[in-house]
Design a protein around this motif. Sequence first.
Motif, mmCIF file in Angstrom:
data_model
loop_
_atom_site.group_PDB
_atom_site.id
_atom_site.type_symbol
_atom_site.label_atom_id
_atom_site.label_comp_id
_atom_site.label_asym_id
_atom_site.label_seq_id
_atom_site.Cartn_x
_atom_site.Cartn_y
_atom_site.Cartn_z
ATOM 1 N N GLY A 49 0.813 -1.218 0.000
ATOM 2 C CA GLY A 49 0.000 0.000 0.000
ATOM 3 C C GLY A 49 0.842 1.261 0.000
ATOM 4 N N VAL A 50 1.902 1.268 0.799
ATOM 5 C CA VAL A 50 2.799 2.432 0.854
ATOM 6 C C VAL A 50 3.523 2.612 -0.479
ATOM 7 C CG1 VAL A 50 4.908 3.317 1.944
ATOM 8 C CG2 VAL A 50 3.045 2.443 3.362
ATOM 9 N N THR A 51 3.897 1.515 -1.115
ATOM 10 C CA THR A 51 4.552 1.603 -2.427
ATOM 11 C C THR A 51 3.602 2.219 -3.450
ATOM 12 O OG1 THR A 51 5.945 -0.303 -1.932
ATOM 13 C CG2 THR A 51 5.693 0.290 -4.260
ATOM 14 N N TYR A 52 2.346 1.774 -3.454
ATOM 15 C CA TYR A 52 1.354 2.375 -4.354
ATOM 16 C C TYR A 52 1.226 3.872 -4.078
ATOM 17 C CZ TYR A 52 -0.550 -2.016 -6.265
ATOM 18 O OH TYR A 52 -0.734 -3.207 -6.924
ATOM 19 N N LEU A 53 1.183 4.249 -2.809
ATOM 20 C CA LEU A 53 1.077 5.671 -2.461
ATOM 21 C C LEU A 53 2.308 6.458 -2.899
ATOM 22 C CD1 LEU A 53 -0.640 5.770 1.056
ATOM 23 C CD2 LEU A 53 -1.592 6.417 -1.170
ATOM 24 N N ALA A 54 3.482 5.864 -2.751
ATOM 25 C CA ALA A 54 4.710 6.546 -3.181
ATOM 26 C C ALA A 54 4.689 6.788 -4.691
ATOM 27 C CB ALA A 54 5.937 5.729 -2.778
ATOM 28 N N VAL A 55 4.286 5.779 -5.436
ATOM 29 C CA VAL A 55 4.172 5.939 -6.898
ATOM 30 C C VAL A 55 3.140 7.023 -7.209
ATOM 31 C CG1 VAL A 55 3.437 4.801 -9.033
ATOM 32 C CG2 VAL A 55 4.957 3.612 -7.446
ATOM 33 N N ALA A 56 2.035 7.026 -6.472
ATOM 34 C CA ALA A 56 0.993 8.036 -6.681
ATOM 35 C C ALA A 56 1.528 9.443 -6.417
ATOM 36 C CB ALA A 56 -0.207 7.750 -5.779
ATOM 37 N N LEU A 57 2.279 9.598 -5.337
ATOM 38 C CA LEU A 57 2.820 10.924 -5.007
ATOM 39 C C LEU A 57 3.819 11.413 -6.049
ATOM 40 C CD1 LEU A 57 3.243 10.593 -1.142
ATOM 41 C CD2 LEU A 57 1.654 12.092 -2.369
#
Length: 168
Positions: A49-57
Amino acid sequence: MTPQQLVGIAIRMFSITMVLFSIPYLSGMPHVLRSNGMDDKALVSLMIGVTYLAVALVSWFFPMVISHKLVPKTTFENRFNTRPDEVATVGIAMLGLWKVIDAAPDLVSYLFQTSLRAGSGSIFEALGAEGKADVFFILIELIIALAFLFKAHLIAKFITRPFENHAT
């Protein structure tokens, strides 16, 4: 609107999609895993989930940087009164983004679910023949999607070559 701006908008849409994909990995899934005594798998879920958020940011705050890497630079006055290869480049880059959005989360989810079934054993062994074939084909989809993203201009030149030869 320039070709790069159009791809930049698509990258922002990609960013929103990545946030949506992060939600189950950050909310319900870790709770369910912890309640079943799978604390290590809950941590993996949170990391996904954090990886997805990092890519999103990154994609939200730097869409034009990414866009300029994907679509070759044109003059700023170029507002889609453009050559066929430029339009094709934008389309191919957007197709690549869409396919990454389609295939990457499937692969992550598939491997995560397999790791849950595998327990302390090997994920590779837990896949079985059908699972290995599924992973293989998802990886092929991702490779094609990445080729569309990073070689969009070359592919567009190839696709539009007949149009350049028959220009009026």
